[in-house]
Write a protein that holds these residues in place. Structure first.
Motif, mmCIF file in Angstrom:
data_model
loop_
_atom_site.group_PDB
_atom_site.id
_atom_site.type_symbol
_atom_site.label_atom_id
_atom_site.label_comp_id
_atom_site.label_asym_id
_atom_site.label_seq_id
_atom_site.Cartn_x
_atom_site.Cartn_y
_atom_site.Cartn_z
ATOM 1 N N VAL A 25 -8.525 -22.487 2.897
ATOM 2 C CA VAL A 25 -8.894 -21.150 2.419
ATOM 3 C C VAL A 25 -10.310 -21.194 1.840
ATOM 4 O O VAL A 25 -10.555 -21.756 0.779
ATOM 5 N N LYS A 27 -12.392 -18.504 1.279
ATOM 6 C CA LYS A 27 -12.889 -17.259 0.671
ATOM 7 C C LYS A 27 -13.801 -17.568 -0.514
ATOM 8 O O LYS A 27 -13.499 -18.484 -1.293
ATOM 9 N N ASN A 48 -10.064 -13.705 3.122
ATOM 10 C CA ASN A 48 -9.334 -12.486 2.787
ATOM 11 C C ASN A 48 -10.204 -11.289 2.432
ATOM 12 O O ASN A 48 -9.718 -10.323 1.845
ATOM 13 N N ILE A 69 -5.977 -13.758 5.738
ATOM 14 C CA ILE A 69 -4.820 -13.964 4.867
ATOM 15 C C ILE A 69 -4.680 -12.902 3.790
ATOM 16 O O ILE A 69 -3.741 -12.937 3.005
ATOM 17 N N MET A 155 3.888 -15.254 -0.703
ATOM 18 C CA MET A 155 3.252 -15.882 -1.868
ATOM 19 C C MET A 155 4.231 -15.877 -3.028
ATOM 20 O O MET A 155 4.735 -14.822 -3.416
ATOM 21 N N MET A 196 0.447 -22.837 -1.454
ATOM 22 C CA MET A 196 -0.971 -22.838 -1.791
ATOM 23 C C MET A 196 -1.254 -24.091 -2.635
ATOM 24 O O MET A 196 -0.381 -24.939 -2.782
ATOM 25 N N SER A 197 -2.443 -24.167 -3.216
ATOM 26 C CA SER A 197 -2.813 -25.390 -3.951
ATOM 27 C C SER A 197 -1.753 -25.803 -4.976
ATOM 28 O O SER A 197 -1.393 -26.968 -5.080
ATOM 29 N N ILE A 213 -4.483 -23.646 1.694
ATOM 30 C CA ILE A 213 -4.977 -24.342 0.505
ATOM 31 C C ILE A 213 -6.476 -24.135 0.343
ATOM 32 O O ILE A 213 -7.251 -24.387 1.264
ATOM 33 N N GLY A 214 -6.861 -23.656 -0.846
ATOM 34 C CA GLY A 214 -8.273 -23.417 -1.136
ATOM 35 C C GLY A 214 -8.802 -24.339 -2.214
ATOM 36 O O GLY A 214 -9.486 -25.325 -1.942
HETATM 37 C C1 LIG Z 1 -6.610 -17.502 -2.193
HETATM 38 C C2 LIG Z 1 -5.391 -17.597 -1.372
HETATM 39 C C3 LIG Z 1 -4.822 -18.844 -1.067
HETATM 40 C C4 LIG Z 1 -5.348 -20.164 -1.583
HETATM 41 O O1 LIG Z 1 -5.203 -20.279 -2.960
HETATM 42 P P1 LIG Z 1 -5.500 -21.674 -3.706
HETATM 43 O O2 LIG Z 1 -4.707 -21.564 -4.941
HETATM 44 O O3 LIG Z 1 -6.975 -21.705 -3.944
HETATM 45 O O4 LIG Z 1 -5.062 -22.771 -2.824
HETATM 46 C C5 LIG Z 1 -3.702 -18.858 -0.244
HETATM 47 N N1 LIG Z 1 -3.175 -17.722 0.246
HETATM 48 C C6 LIG Z 1 -3.688 -16.518 -0.025
HETATM 49 C C7 LIG Z 1 -3.051 -15.310 0.566
HETATM 50 C C8 LIG Z 1 -4.812 -16.407 -0.846
HETATM 51 O O5 LIG Z 1 -5.310 -15.198 -1.118
#
Ligand SMILES: *Cc1c(COP(=O)(O)O)cnc(C)c1O
Length: 223
Positions: A25, A27, A48, A69, A155, A196-197, A213-214
């Protein structure tokens, strides 16, 4: 260094044997940061914000697979449709119909995931069980030939209570299995995008096969 290479390699080593796809991710992150990760072999990136996605596509290699996303407004589908590999955030029948329409205009079939609202938080997007049924019925009726529903996305709550998170992921996996049994294209309904992270390990234990994962890879975001 714009990317935590060690962490990235560690995650890849963890995911590879299980055949889990990593969407990095990116963004709010720079083109240079994306290039750094690209050089390590990463090809799937998630964004996103529509304008940011469009700008990044123009400045980066064409073999990147872009995942949208975020929440997508119907009037922005036109911009996203030509550049995207997979739209994760389909959260209404209206949006799915618009994606179908734009797919038709360019003679394409656009791959989508339906986003399900699994957390207790009002601020998050996604359909409930009833709306999912509605979308499925419409899709199964054969009127949306320019989209494919490849799976579900969700999420979990933003909390340190991992029992709560696990419960939410487990619910999404149940819906995923139920939908797989009901959809008329079962062979392409294969993706469960969750994790996610902060919670991807729990997501994997609960049956995820695509994680987004961002911050673990790129560091915390400023905004
Ligand atoms: C920002 C985002 C992520 C990644 O989030 P992190 O906590 O940085 O890994 C994953 N999914 C969606 C839909 C997001 O908006």
């Amino acid at each position: 260094m714009l990317v935590d290479k060690k962490k990235y390699e560690e995650i890849i080593q963890e995911l590879k044997p299980q055949n889990i796809l990593l969407v990095a991710v990116s963004k709010t992150k720079s083109i240079d940061a994306i290039k750094e990760l690209f050089a390590l072999g990463q090809r799937d990136f998630g964004e996103n914000y529509v304008q940011e996605l469009v700008d990044k596509v123009a400045g980066l290699p064409t073999d990147i697979r872009w995942h949208y996303i975020g929440h997508l407004q119907t009037n922005k589908v036109k911009q996203v449709a030509p550049v995207v590999q997979l739209i994760h955030g389909v959260d209404s029948l209206k949006l799915l119909k618009e994606i179908h329409k734009q797919g038709g205009k360019s003679g394409r079939v656009i791959d989508c995931l339906v986003q399900v609202h699994i957390s207790g938080e009002e601020t998050k997007f996604g359909v409930d069980k009833e709306e999912l049924s509605l979308i499925l019925n419409e899709f199964n009726s054969g009127n949306l030939l320019h989209v494919r529903i490849l799976g579900l996305m969700g999420m979990a709550s933003f909390t340190t209570d991992m029992d709560q998170v696990r419960k939410e992921f487990r619910y999404l996996k149940e819906l995923f299995d139920k939908t797989a049994a009901e959809i008329l294209q079962p062979t392409t309904f294969t993706i469960l995008s969750m994790g996610m992270s902060g919670d991807y390990k729990v997501a994997l234990e609960e049956g995820s096969n695509m994680v987004r994962i961002g911050s673990l890879i790129f560091g915390e975001r400023d905004g």
